[in-house]
Design a protein around this motif. Structure first.
Motif, PDB file in Angstrom:
ATOM      1  N   ARG A  21       8.420  -5.264 -26.928  1.00 48.12           N
ATOM      2  CA  ARG A  21       7.954  -3.869 -27.013  1.00 48.12           C
ATOM      3  C   ARG A  21       9.143  -2.963 -26.782  1.00 48.12           C
ATOM      4  NH1 ARG A  21       2.108  -4.041 -23.706  1.00 48.12           N
ATOM      5  NH2 ARG A  21       1.357  -5.892 -24.798  1.00 48.12           N
TER       6      ARG A  21
ATOM      7  N   ARG B 152      -8.902   0.310 -20.323  1.00 52.12           N
ATOM      8  CA  ARG B 152      -8.131  -0.543 -21.245  1.00 52.12           C
ATOM      9  C   ARG B 152      -7.648   0.201 -22.495  1.00 52.12           C
ATOM     10  NH1 ARG B 152      -5.522  -3.521 -19.720  1.00 52.12           N
ATOM     11  NH2 ARG B 152      -5.418  -5.046 -21.350  1.00 52.12           N
TER      12      ARG B 152
ATOM     13  N   GLY C 206       0.857 -10.886 -17.674  1.00 45.92           N
ATOM     14  CA  GLY C 206       2.278 -10.592 -17.832  1.00 45.92           C
ATOM     15  C   GLY C 206       3.015 -11.652 -17.031  1.00 45.92           C
TER      16      GLY C 206
ATOM     17  N   GLU D  53       2.170  -8.548 -28.573  1.00 44.71           N
ATOM     18  CA  GLU D  53       1.155  -9.284 -27.802  1.00 44.71           C
ATOM     19  C   GLU D  53       0.619 -10.368 -28.722  1.00 44.71           C
ATOM     20  OE1 GLU D  53      -2.400  -8.764 -28.605  1.00 44.71           O
ATOM     21  OE2 GLU D  53      -1.799  -7.606 -30.357  1.00 44.71           O
TER      22      GLU D  53
ATOM     23  N   PHE E 235       9.408  -9.887 -23.055  1.00 45.21           N
ATOM     24  CA  PHE E 235       8.712 -10.432 -21.893  1.00 45.21           C
ATOM     25  C   PHE E 235       7.748 -11.500 -22.387  1.00 45.21           C
ATOM     26  CE2 PHE E 235       4.559  -8.364 -22.519  1.00 45.21           C
ATOM     27  CZ  PHE E 235       4.898  -7.398 -23.457  1.00 45.21           C
TER      28      PHE E 235
ATOM     29  N   GLN F 142       0.302  -4.162 -12.534  1.00 41.11           N
ATOM     30  CA  GLN F 142      -0.758  -4.846 -13.287  1.00 41.11           C
ATOM     31  C   GLN F 142      -0.248  -6.163 -13.860  1.00 41.11           C
ATOM     32  OE1 GLN F 142      -2.983  -2.537 -16.323  1.00 41.11           O
ATOM     33  NE2 GLN F 142      -3.134  -4.531 -17.308  1.00 41.11           N
ATOM     34  N   ILE F 143      -0.798  -7.268 -13.365  1.00 44.23           N
ATOM     35  CA  ILE F 143      -0.312  -8.569 -13.837  1.00 44.23           C
ATOM     36  C   ILE F 143      -1.206  -9.152 -14.921  1.00 44.23           C
ATOM     37  CG2 ILE F 143       0.960  -9.201 -11.753  1.00 44.23           C
ATOM     38  CD1 ILE F 143      -1.456 -10.893 -10.910  1.00 44.23           C
ATOM     39  N   CYS F 144      -2.384  -8.560 -15.109  1.00 44.99           N
ATOM     40  CA  CYS F 144      -3.302  -9.128 -16.100  1.00 44.99           C
ATOM     41  C   CYS F 144      -4.248  -8.044 -16.607  1.00 44.99           C
ATOM     42  CB  CYS F 144      -4.114 -10.241 -15.439  1.00 44.99           C
ATOM     43  SG  CYS F 144      -5.258 -11.083 -16.545  1.00 44.99           S
ATOM     44  N   GLY F 145      -4.594  -8.132 -17.883  1.00 43.16           N
ATOM     45  CA  GLY F 145      -5.583  -7.212 -18.435  1.00 43.16           C
ATOM     46  C   GLY F 145      -6.432  -7.948 -19.451  1.00 43.16           C
TER      47      GLY F 145
ATOM     48  N   GLY G 196       9.939  -5.076 -13.909  1.00 46.60           N
ATOM     49  CA  GLY G 196       8.588  -5.448 -14.343  1.00 46.60           C
ATOM     50  C   GLY G 196       8.233  -4.936 -15.726  1.00 46.60           C
ATOM     51  N   ARG G 197       9.143  -4.235 -16.368  1.00 46.52           N
ATOM     52  CA  ARG G 197       8.881  -3.722 -17.730  1.00 46.52           C
ATOM     53  C   ARG G 197      10.116  -4.002 -18.576  1.00 46.52           C
ATOM     54  NH1 ARG G 197       5.209  -0.568 -20.106  1.00 46.52           N
ATOM     55  NH2 ARG G 197       4.062  -0.363 -18.152  1.00 46.52           N
ATOM     56  N   TYR G 198       9.955  -4.867 -19.545  1.00 49.11           N
ATOM     57  CA  TYR G 198      11.102  -5.332 -20.327  1.00 49.11           C
ATOM     58  C   TYR G 198      10.843  -5.146 -21.811  1.00 49.11           C
ATOM     59  CZ  TYR G 198      11.405  -7.613 -15.832  1.00 49.11           C
ATOM     60  OH  TYR G 198      11.399  -7.843 -14.485  1.00 49.11           O
TER      61      TYR G 198
ATOM     62  N   ARG H 254       5.712 -10.648 -14.587  1.00 49.61           N
ATOM     63  CA  ARG H 254       5.206  -9.986 -13.372  1.00 49.61           C
ATOM     64  C   ARG H 254       4.590 -11.003 -12.415  1.00 49.61           C
ATOM     65  NH1 ARG H 254       2.685  -4.415 -15.804  1.00 49.61           N
ATOM     66  NH2 ARG H 254       4.565  -3.864 -16.996  1.00 49.61           N
TER      67      ARG H 254
ATOM     68  N   GLN I 134       3.932 -13.470 -22.280  1.00 45.98           N
ATOM     69  CA  GLN I 134       2.512 -13.383 -21.926  1.00 45.98           C
ATOM     70  C   GLN I 134       1.905 -14.777 -21.941  1.00 45.98           C
ATOM     71  OE1 GLN I 134       0.323 -10.588 -24.397  1.00 45.98           O
ATOM     72  NE2 GLN I 134       0.901  -8.876 -23.071  1.00 45.98           N
TER      73      GLN I 134
ATOM     74  N   GLU J 261      10.191  -0.504 -25.010  1.00 51.14           N
ATOM     75  CA  GLU J 261       9.846   0.207 -23.784  1.00 51.14           C
ATOM     76  C   GLU J 261      11.093   0.782 -23.140  1.00 51.14           C
ATOM     77  OE1 GLU J 261       6.666  -0.075 -22.363  1.00 51.14           O
ATOM     78  OE2 GLU J 261       5.986  -2.155 -22.560  1.00 51.14           O
TER      79      GLU J 261
ATOM     80  N   ALA K  29      -4.655 -11.366 -20.968  1.00 47.77           N
ATOM     81  CA  ALA K  29      -3.245 -11.754 -21.018  1.00 47.77           C
ATOM     82  C   ALA K  29      -2.599 -11.463 -19.672  1.00 47.77           C
ATOM     83  CB  ALA K  29      -2.522 -10.998 -22.121  1.00 47.77           C
TER      84      ALA K  29
HETATM   85  P1  AMP Z   1      -1.365  -5.638 -22.485  1.00 47.18           P
HETATM   86  O1  AMP Z   1      -1.230  -6.512 -23.703  1.00 47.18           O
HETATM   87  O2  AMP Z   1      -0.688  -4.304 -22.648  1.00 47.18           O
HETATM   88  O3  AMP Z   1      -2.756  -5.549 -21.937  1.00 47.18           O
HETATM   89  O4  AMP Z   1      -0.498  -6.360 -21.359  1.00 47.18           O
HETATM   90  C1  AMP Z   1      -0.934  -7.483 -20.682  1.00 47.18           C
HETATM   91  C2  AMP Z   1      -0.026  -7.718 -19.520  1.00 47.18           C
HETATM   92  O5  AMP Z   1       1.308  -7.934 -19.991  1.00 47.18           O
HETATM   93  C3  AMP Z   1       0.102  -6.524 -18.584  1.00 47.18           C
HETATM   94  O6  AMP Z   1      -0.897  -6.559 -17.609  1.00 47.18           O
HETATM   95  C4  AMP Z   1       1.469  -6.707 -17.998  1.00 47.18           C
HETATM   96  O7  AMP Z   1       1.386  -7.568 -16.882  1.00 47.18           O
HETATM   97  C5  AMP Z   1       2.255  -7.405 -19.080  1.00 47.18           C
HETATM   98  N1  AMP Z   1       3.182  -6.489 -19.774  1.00 47.18           N
HETATM   99  C6  AMP Z   1       2.880  -5.556 -20.697  1.00 47.18           C
HETATM  100  N2  AMP Z   1       3.999  -4.947 -21.127  1.00 47.18           N
HETATM  101  C7  AMP Z   1       5.037  -5.500 -20.455  1.00 47.18           C
HETATM  102  C8  AMP Z   1       6.455  -5.299 -20.455  1.00 47.18           C
HETATM  103  N3  AMP Z   1       7.040  -4.421 -21.244  1.00 47.18           N
HETATM  104  N4  AMP Z   1       7.211  -6.070 -19.633  1.00 47.18           N
HETATM  105  C9  AMP Z   1       6.631  -6.974 -18.824  1.00 47.18           C
HETATM  106  N5  AMP Z   1       5.309  -7.218 -18.789  1.00 47.18           N
HETATM  107  C10 AMP Z   1       4.513  -6.485 -19.589  1.00 47.18           C
END
Ligand code: AMP
Length: 421
Positions: free
Chosen positions: A109, A265, A313, A79, A121, A287-290, A116-118, A316, A123, A111, A311
């Motif tokens: 990451r 969070r 995603g 991130e 990805f 979740q598209i944003c946090g 939607g999870r890569y 997404r 940000q 993962e 941030a």
């Molecule tokens: P975070 O830094 O974990 O709060 O993530 C912020 C945003 O990044 C999340 O809301 C997701 O939309 C997106 N995101 C997090 N991890 C991934 C992933 N592995 N692949 C795609 N999008 C991700």
């Protein structure tokens, strides 16, 4: 022969998709600039200790961490907030406050990949550093809100919470420090079943546990504040703050949020307001944003300073965006020269047209006219022009509209004007 595959969790993007991604990226940048945020860029890899300092040693299992040839512990960034704060502490801290920064970059990451999870990805995020106020929280929320609106994503839900409220309940539970962390994790994951067992397993107070579950189950607009107030046995400073924040948001024209005290969070550097945006049409990875208000500078050796950020995603956002949004931009004109002299003239015309911001392409394979038209059709060209010796002599071409088949005679000297109209 080796079967050359992409690494797991990574993607290649064809031109159509890249075009859409750039449209979305440009849209995000435009809104950020209209809010007077300036772009920063930081390295793709950092010293591993940066991420460990921010998120604890457990992060190593979740990221691409390795030793480089100089035996340094390096990690691909998972991130960008940590890097932006490092940059702030080391260099940007002397700049006038508040700093309003945004960034876009790839993150990595380790993962289990799914839709939607890569593993790689992107940000797009923003931070306001050095404005310890609800006004800064509101400004950041508004940027996230209007970024989403600007992309035409109308079915998203912004959920706003406050850690001050949540933490008060967690404190009152009367459980151990490690259990408190666990409780936050349960709330973050909406694991109400485990929450219910807290009084038996961890010795949490039954009454507080019940009220906590009620609190994190609340779901509604600003009227939810009253319900939270009742559960808290009176007015609380965090609730008052939240109320003020919601009043400010109203001035930004933002009223269609949900209050959600279950937004935890997961990480302890968040201090007050926290929020998430969901795109329900995305299913599990919705979740598209946090984001939220946080204090991280001191973790990286700086003076404590209030910050608020988020941030998106980016991938997404792409998935959530309605596909009918923008039509792919089509090639304006495809030139088909049928002699060497005509090719030379075409190159002049192509160059002039391109230099005026209109897209033009020219047959590079010397295809027969019929085949070349077929190709122009396949790539979605709007018009096509055949030029041979006759056209050169008359200084005139027929512009063929690929959709209708209509042909319009245009003089060489009028061609650019024709496309500018
Ligand atoms: P975070 O830094 O974990 O709060 O993530 C912020 C945003 O990044 C999340 O809301 C997701 O939309 C997106 N995101 C997090 N991890 C991934 C992933 N592995 N692949 C795609 N999008 C991700």
């Amino acid at each position: 022969m080796t079967d050359f595959q992409r690494p797991r969790g990574t993607r290649d993007f064809p031109p159509e998709e890249m075009e859409q991604r750039r449209i979305v990226e440009d849209g995000l940048r435009k809104v950020a600039r209209s809010f007077n945020f300036g772009e920063v860029m930081t390295p793709t890899f950092e010293n591993t200790e940066l991420f460990v300092a921010k998120s604890g040693p457990g992060i190593i299992d979740e990221i691409y961490a390795f030793k480089d040839k100089g035996d340094r512990e390096i990690s691909l960034r998972p991130e960008l907030t940590a890097a932006v704060m490092r940059y702030y502490v080391k260099e940007l801290h002397t700049r006038p406050k508040p700093l309003k920064l945004y960034y876009m970059g790839n993150c990595f990451r380790y993962e289990r990949p799914q839709k939607g999870r890569y593993r790689e990805f992107w940000q797009f995020g923003a931070e306001i550093i050095g404005a310890p106020s609800l006004d800064a929280d509101a400004e950041v929320l508004a940027l996230a809100y209007y970024s989403v609106k600007n992309l035409g994503l109308n079915n998203t839900v912004m959920r706003i919470g406050h850690l001050g409220v949540l933490n008060k309940f967690i404190e009152e539970l009367g459980v151990s420090e490690s259990m408190k962390v666990e409780v936050r994790r349960m709330i973050d994951k909406r694991d109400f079943e485990s929450l219910r067992t807290l009084p038996d397993g961890a010795g949490a107070k039954q009454d507080v546990t019940n009220r906590l579950i009620e609190l994190v189950s609340l779901d509604g607009g600003s009227e939810t504040l009253e319900k939270a107030k009742k559960l808290m046995d009176g007015d609380d400073i965090s609730l008052k703050e939240l109320k003020k924040l919601l009043n400010i948001l109203e001035k930004y024209g933002i009223t269609d949020y949900k209050l959600d005290f279950g937004v935890a969070r997961g990480l302890d550097y968040y201090t007050g307001m926290v929020f998430e945006i969901d795109a329900p049409n995305l299913g599990a990875e919705k979740q598209i944003c946090g984001g939220g208000a946080y204090s991280l500078s001191e973790t990286f050796g700086g003076q404590p300073i209030s910050s608020t950020g988020f941030a998106f995603g980016f991938d997404r956002l792409m998935l959530a965006r309605s596909q009918d949004e923008e039509e792919l931009s089509k090639l304006d004109v495809y030139f088909i020269p049928i002699s060497d002299d005509a090719r030379m003239k075409c190159l002049e015309m192509v160059t002039e047209i391109r230099n005026n911001g209109i897209s033009a392409d020219i047959d590079l394979l010397g295809r027969k006219v019929g085949k070349a038209f077929g190709y122009a059709d396949t790539i979605g060209a709007k018009t096509a022009i055949v030029i041979g010796d006759k056209e050169l002599a008359e200084e005139k071409v027929m512009v063929k509209d690929m959709a209708t088949g209509d042909q319009t005679p245009i003089n060489f000297s009028e061609l650019l004007k024709h496309y500018q109209n």
